[in-house]
Design a protein around this motif. Structure first.
Motif, PDB file in Angstrom:
ATOM      1  N   UNK A 105       0.864  -1.181   0.000  1.00  0.00           N
ATOM      2  CA  UNK A 105       0.000   0.000   0.000  1.00  0.00           C
ATOM      3  C   UNK A 105       0.898   1.227   0.000  1.00  0.00           C
ATOM      4  N   UNK A 106       0.331   2.332  -0.429  1.00  0.00           N
ATOM      5  CA  UNK A 106       1.044   3.600  -0.380  1.00  0.00           C
ATOM      6  C   UNK A 106       0.024   4.700  -0.081  1.00  0.00           C
ATOM      7  N   UNK A 107       0.395   5.610   0.800  1.00  0.00           N
ATOM      8  CA  UNK A 107      -0.433   6.781   1.115  1.00  0.00           C
ATOM      9  C   UNK A 107       0.530   7.947   1.334  1.00  0.00           C
ATOM     10  N   UNK A 108       0.887   8.594   0.243  1.00  0.00           N
ATOM     11  CA  UNK A 108       1.823   9.717   0.257  1.00  0.00           C
ATOM     12  C   UNK A 108       1.103  10.958  -0.254  1.00  0.00           C
ATOM     13  N   UNK A 109       1.700  12.142  -0.107  1.00  0.00           N
ATOM     14  CA  UNK A 109       1.025  13.361  -0.552  1.00  0.00           C
ATOM     15  C   UNK A 109       0.655  13.360  -2.041  1.00  0.00           C
ATOM     16  N   UNK A 110       1.372  12.584  -2.869  1.00  0.00           N
ATOM     17  CA  UNK A 110       1.066  12.584  -4.298  1.00  0.00           C
ATOM     18  C   UNK A 110       0.730  11.202  -4.861  1.00  0.00           C
ATOM     19  N   UNK A 111       0.607  10.184  -3.991  1.00  0.00           N
ATOM     20  CA  UNK A 111       0.304   8.820  -4.441  1.00  0.00           C
ATOM     21  C   UNK A 111      -0.480   8.075  -3.373  1.00  0.00           C
TER      22      UNK A 111
END
Length: 188
Positions: A105-111
């Motif tokens: 999983x990914x939860x970054x400001x742009x992804x």
């Protein structure tokens, strides 16, 4: 029904993915030896579009919007095992129950997004990722990437139909997320 799902989920949790390249959709190049699909669609502009689409994707919205049921129905999190269920409309055929594991999983400001991989009992062998991203210009995109091989006898027997179904599912994933984001976009 629920007892059967508990039994199947418990059995699926005890298995490992049916392919060696776990997590390969996180990078740019998909592994050799599989069919590859990569499609993306423009969703809008700005952090609000990214956040709305990302929440929907992590909540299995692309699958739910395609006609799958997801059990248990919690947010996608790395290591979680789920059962995707599909009823074939207008038939008495049994539900297809497809075991999968969330591999990243990914939860970054742009992804924002995740990928799941196949477990024993899945008609294919491989991985699919669902990623919402915002580029440097603030444009928001949703991309589905997959690598797979048919593994179940019924999928191999009906190869052309199975490949068409996979292609149609990916197109529907894209459409479901785009429609969800568009429903929140104010008319100009």
């Amino acid at each position: 029904m629920v007892a059967d799902l508990h039994r199947r989920l418990h059995a699926a949790r005890a298995t490992t993915p049916t392919y060696a390249e776990v997590g390969a959709t996180r990078g740019g190049r998909l592994p050799d030896g599989y069919a590859h699909l990569r499609r993306r669609i423009h969703l809008g502009h700005g952090p609000q579009a990214l956040e709305r689409a990302g929440r929907y994707v992590l909540g299995w919205g692309s699958q739910l919007g395609t006609g799958f049921a997801v059990w248990p129905g919690e947010l996608a999190r790395e290591g979680a095992t789920v059962l995707l269920r599909l009823n074939l409309p207008g038939t008495r055929w049994p539900r297809l129950v497809i075991p999968c594991r969330v591999v990243w999983t990914v939860a970054e400001p742009d992804r924002i997004g995740f990928a799941y991989g196949t477990l024993p009992g899945h008609p294919e062998c491989g991985e699919e990722s669902f990623l919402v991203s915002m580029d440097a210009d603030g444009e928001v995109w949703f991309e589905v990437a997959a690598f797979s091989r048919l593994s179940a006898w019924y999928a191999r027997l009906g190869r052309p139909v199975a490949l068409l179904c996979q292609h149609l599912a990916i197109e529907r994933y894209l459409t479901a997320v785009a429609e969800h984001v568009a429903d929140a976009t104010p008319a100009r």
